[in-house]
Write an enzyme that holds these catalytic residues in place. Structure first.
Site, PDB file in Angstrom:
ATOM      1  N   HIS A  54       0.881  -1.188   0.000  1.00  0.00           N
ATOM      2  CA  HIS A  54       0.000   0.000   0.000  1.00  0.00           C
ATOM      3  C   HIS A  54       0.910   1.227   0.000  1.00  0.00           C
ATOM      4  O   HIS A  54       1.434   1.623   1.035  1.00  0.00           O
ATOM      5  CB  HIS A  54      -0.906   0.005   1.238  1.00  0.00           C
ATOM      6  CG  HIS A  54      -1.888   1.142   1.251  1.00  0.00           C
ATOM      7  ND1 HIS A  54      -3.231   0.960   1.490  1.00  0.00           N
ATOM      8  CD2 HIS A  54      -1.726   2.472   1.063  1.00  0.00           C
ATOM      9  CE1 HIS A  54      -3.849   2.129   1.447  1.00  0.00           C
ATOM     10  NE2 HIS A  54      -2.949   3.073   1.193  1.00  0.00           N
ATOM     11  N   HIS A  73       1.733   5.247  -1.632  1.00  0.00           N
ATOM     12  CA  HIS A  73       1.397   6.444  -2.414  1.00  0.00           C
ATOM     13  C   HIS A  73       2.687   7.042  -2.940  1.00  0.00           C
ATOM     14  O   HIS A  73       3.524   7.499  -2.152  1.00  0.00           O
ATOM     15  CB  HIS A  73       0.679   7.478  -1.541  1.00  0.00           C
ATOM     16  CG  HIS A  73      -0.614   6.971  -0.984  1.00  0.00           C
ATOM     17  ND1 HIS A  73      -1.815   7.107  -1.645  1.00  0.00           N
ATOM     18  CD2 HIS A  73      -0.889   6.296   0.157  1.00  0.00           C
ATOM     19  CE1 HIS A  73      -2.781   6.549  -0.923  1.00  0.00           C
ATOM     20  NE2 HIS A  73      -2.237   6.046   0.174  1.00  0.00           N
ATOM     21  N   ARG A 123       2.525   9.414  -5.527  1.00  0.00           N
ATOM     22  CA  ARG A 123       2.178  10.727  -6.104  1.00  0.00           C
ATOM     23  C   ARG A 123       2.648  10.835  -7.555  1.00  0.00           C
ATOM     24  O   ARG A 123       2.833   9.835  -8.225  1.00  0.00           O
ATOM     25  CB  ARG A 123       2.752  11.889  -5.263  1.00  0.00           C
ATOM     26  CG  ARG A 123       2.519  11.776  -3.754  1.00  0.00           C
ATOM     27  CD  ARG A 123       1.074  11.685  -3.382  1.00  0.00           C
ATOM     28  NE  ARG A 123       0.879  11.857  -1.942  1.00  0.00           N
ATOM     29  CZ  ARG A 123      -0.190  11.424  -1.290  1.00  0.00           C
ATOM     30  NH1 ARG A 123      -1.144  10.757  -1.921  1.00  0.00           N
ATOM     31  NH2 ARG A 123      -0.319  11.629   0.001  1.00  0.00           N
ATOM     32  N   ASN A 141      -4.874   7.220  -6.137  1.00  0.00           N
ATOM     33  CA  ASN A 141      -5.549   8.479  -5.781  1.00  0.00           C
ATOM     34  C   ASN A 141      -4.674   9.692  -6.091  1.00  0.00           C
ATOM     35  O   ASN A 141      -4.357  10.492  -5.213  1.00  0.00           O
ATOM     36  CB  ASN A 141      -5.993   8.476  -4.307  1.00  0.00           C
ATOM     37  CG  ASN A 141      -4.828   8.420  -3.334  1.00  0.00           C
ATOM     38  OD1 ASN A 141      -3.798   7.829  -3.633  1.00  0.00           O
ATOM     39  ND2 ASN A 141      -4.970   9.042  -2.179  1.00  0.00           N
ATOM     40  N   LYS A 153      -8.795  -0.311  -6.186  1.00  0.00           N
ATOM     41  CA  LYS A 153      -8.882   0.282  -4.845  1.00  0.00           C
ATOM     42  C   LYS A 153     -10.174   1.070  -4.689  1.00  0.00           C
ATOM     43  O   LYS A 153     -10.426   2.008  -5.461  1.00  0.00           O
ATOM     44  CB  LYS A 153      -7.672   1.200  -4.631  1.00  0.00           C
ATOM     45  CG  LYS A 153      -7.713   2.022  -3.350  1.00  0.00           C
ATOM     46  CD  LYS A 153      -7.415   1.187  -2.119  1.00  0.00           C
ATOM     47  CE  LYS A 153      -7.586   1.983  -0.828  1.00  0.00           C
ATOM     48  NZ  LYS A 153      -6.472   2.873  -0.571  1.00  0.00           N
ATOM     49  N   HIS A 191     -10.509   1.058   1.382  1.00  0.00           N
ATOM     50  CA  HIS A 191     -10.279   1.987   2.486  1.00  0.00           C
ATOM     51  C   HIS A 191     -11.544   1.914   3.339  1.00  0.00           C
ATOM     52  O   HIS A 191     -12.558   2.525   3.005  1.00  0.00           O
ATOM     53  CB  HIS A 191     -10.037   3.412   1.967  1.00  0.00           C
ATOM     54  CG  HIS A 191      -9.731   4.388   3.054  1.00  0.00           C
ATOM     55  ND1 HIS A 191      -8.566   5.106   3.106  1.00  0.00           N
ATOM     56  CD2 HIS A 191     -10.447   4.760   4.159  1.00  0.00           C
ATOM     57  CE1 HIS A 191      -8.563   5.870   4.191  1.00  0.00           C
ATOM     58  NE2 HIS A 191      -9.705   5.692   4.838  1.00  0.00           N
ATOM     59  N   HIS A 213      -4.872  -0.866   5.533  1.00  0.00           N
ATOM     60  CA  HIS A 213      -4.376  -0.175   6.732  1.00  0.00           C
ATOM     61  C   HIS A 213      -5.306  -0.306   7.927  1.00  0.00           C
ATOM     62  O   HIS A 213      -5.835   0.689   8.427  1.00  0.00           O
ATOM     63  CB  HIS A 213      -4.052   1.301   6.463  1.00  0.00           C
ATOM     64  CG  HIS A 213      -5.057   2.048   5.612  1.00  0.00           C
ATOM     65  ND1 HIS A 213      -6.399   2.050   5.865  1.00  0.00           N
ATOM     66  CD2 HIS A 213      -4.890   2.803   4.509  1.00  0.00           C
ATOM     67  CE1 HIS A 213      -7.018   2.782   4.950  1.00  0.00           C
ATOM     68  NE2 HIS A 213      -6.120   3.252   4.118  1.00  0.00           N
ATOM     69  N   ASP A 236       1.344   2.504   3.548  1.00  0.00           N
ATOM     70  CA  ASP A 236       0.514   3.700   3.404  1.00  0.00           C
ATOM     71  C   ASP A 236       1.379   4.955   3.529  1.00  0.00           C
ATOM     72  O   ASP A 236       0.929   5.986   4.031  1.00  0.00           O
ATOM     73  CB  ASP A 236      -0.640   3.721   4.405  1.00  0.00           C
ATOM     74  CG  ASP A 236      -1.714   4.733   4.035  1.00  0.00           C
ATOM     75  OD1 ASP A 236      -1.720   5.202   2.880  1.00  0.00           O
ATOM     76  OD2 ASP A 236      -2.535   5.076   4.905  1.00  0.00           O
ATOM     77  N   HIS A 259       3.089  14.411   1.863  1.00  0.00           N
ATOM     78  CA  HIS A 259       2.502  15.719   1.527  1.00  0.00           C
ATOM     79  C   HIS A 259       3.604  16.742   1.775  1.00  0.00           C
ATOM     80  O   HIS A 259       4.422  16.549   2.693  1.00  0.00           O
ATOM     81  CB  HIS A 259       1.310  16.044   2.439  1.00  0.00           C
ATOM     82  CG  HIS A 259       0.118  15.160   2.244  1.00  0.00           C
ATOM     83  ND1 HIS A 259      -0.835  15.403   1.279  1.00  0.00           N
ATOM     84  CD2 HIS A 259      -0.276  14.036   2.880  1.00  0.00           C
ATOM     85  CE1 HIS A 259      -1.782  14.457   1.339  1.00  0.00           C
ATOM     86  NE2 HIS A 259      -1.458  13.615   2.299  1.00  0.00           N
ATOM     87  N   ALA A 263      -3.849  14.683   5.555  1.00  0.00           N
ATOM     88  CA  ALA A 263      -3.692  13.373   6.210  1.00  0.00           C
ATOM     89  C   ALA A 263      -2.674  12.523   5.459  1.00  0.00           C
ATOM     90  O   ALA A 263      -2.756  12.381   4.244  1.00  0.00           O
ATOM     91  CB  ALA A 263      -5.036  12.664   6.253  1.00  0.00           C
TER      92      ALA A 263
END
Ligand code: NCD
Ligand code: ZN
Length: 341
Positions: free
Chosen positions: A13, A15, A17, A41, A95, A134, A168, A240, A244, A256
């Site tokens: 899992h 991210h 970006r 996402n 997902k 999720h 998660h 996860d 950011h 988040a």
């Protein structure tokens, strides 16, 4: 000084970006892991083959020749048979996000009626495409995951051949439900094995530990640690890791997500390798959590890569930067007990 070797570690899992942020963060995952399940996402979620393939190419470019397999995912929407058959070989999972529940999830699902989901989920089940979820409602923040357990049970019983991954998980409730149904599996992050809400908001507020789902109670953390470290075949590691920019974390309206990619493996070593007498079993269970369980659940053949970790202090960077972005990792500036060598 102890060394341990992990074969083909996987982050199920992740991210990464896009654009300059992708270029900044992808090398950290590629250094520690053999592959990762790449979340869809983006600010415009990945919902078709052209977006998926061009994103995969950008990911491959960003990992810059490192031996790392990006296992791609698609953002859940209602998809028809023709579309799913055409994209089946290019994705590892789809997902599902409840609408608006987390970063870039506005286009997610707002109606969890089985009738509404049935057309897409029955085709996914037939084609053997796993569904990653999720699992949070829009209820009280500490209860959101527990309130979602009914939906997991409905999905598991209505689609018994569909492999469903509870992403998660953060609660004792989830550790029970995942073991109740043959077709339910779960990922657990490093941070949810280490922190509770006290670390996020019990003293001075720590925005770098703020994520969805929010870290819960001590008994939840204990249940997660027990499940993850037991070698149970239903659970696997999913960081996860969700970067950011620092200015979007250290502000009013904090985004988040916890950025753990550079330290996740080291933190898991610290957690699993505890007591001298059971080192072999602890190493085996770490290997299962980090790789073999995911290989079995998803049927993967990850690139060959072995990572050696040493029980040696490692000072985590305060931040990581390129010309466009600055990001702050979990435990930035602190010292952890294991290093990658
Ligand atoms: C993730 C992100 O920023 O993309 N944030 C998070 O807090 N975990 C999305 C998600 O997995 O919820
Ligand atoms: Zn995530």
């Amino acid at each position: 000084m102890r060394d341990i070797i992990i074969n083909q570690p996987l982050d199920m899992h992740l991210h990464l970006r896009d654009n300059d942020m992708l270029k900044l963060v992808a090398p950290f995952s590629a250094k520690s892991f053999s592959g990762g399940l790449i979340m869809p996402n983006l600010s415009t979620p990945i919902t078709n083959k052209q977006m998926l393939m061009s994103y995969k190419n950008r990911v491959l470019e960003a990992i810059d020749g490192n031996n790392f397999e990006p296992y791609m995912t698609l953002f859940y929407q209602n998809y028809d048979t023709k579309f799913l058959k055409d994209i089946q070989n290019d994705i590892t999972a789809i997902k599902l996000y409840p609408a608006g529940i987390t970063t870039n999830s506005k286009q997610g699902v707002s109606n969890f009626d089985i009738k509404e989901l049935e057309p897409t989920l029955s085709v996914m089940s037939e084609l053997d495409i796993p569904l990653c979820v999720h699992g949070e409602t829009d209820g009280f923040v500490m209860d959101r995951e527990s309130q979602f357990m009914d939906i997991y049970e409905q999905l598991a019983t209505n689609f018994p051949k569909l492999n469903i991954i509870m992403e998660h998980i953060t609660t004792k409730d989830a550790t029970k439900i995942v073991q109740k149904y043959d077709n339910l599996y779960a990922t657990i992050t490093a941070h949810h094995l280490l922190i509770t809400l006290d670390d996020v908001a019990g003293g001075f507020l720590d925005p770098h530990l703020f994520c969805k789902p929010i870290a819960k109670r001590y008994e939840d953390k204990e249940a997660l640690v027990k499940l993850a470290t037991s070698g149970n075949k239903k659970v696997m590691f999913g960081s996860d890791s969700a970067p950011h920019p620092t200015h979007k974390k250290e502000c009013c309206g904090c985004a988040a997500g916890v950025f753990t990619a550079p330290i996740a493996l080291q933190l898991l070593c610290e957690l699993f390798i505890k007591d001298e007498q059971n080192i072999n079993l602890q190493e085996q269970n770490l290997q299962k959590f980090l790789s073999s369980n995911a290989v079995d659940i998803y049927g993967l053949t990850p690139p060959n890569k072995t990572i050696t970790l040493r029980e040696k202090n490692y000072k985590v960077a305060v931040d990581y930067k390129n010309t466009t972005h600055t990001i702050t990792p979990m435990y930035g500036g602190k010292t952890i007990k294991w290093s990658i060598i």
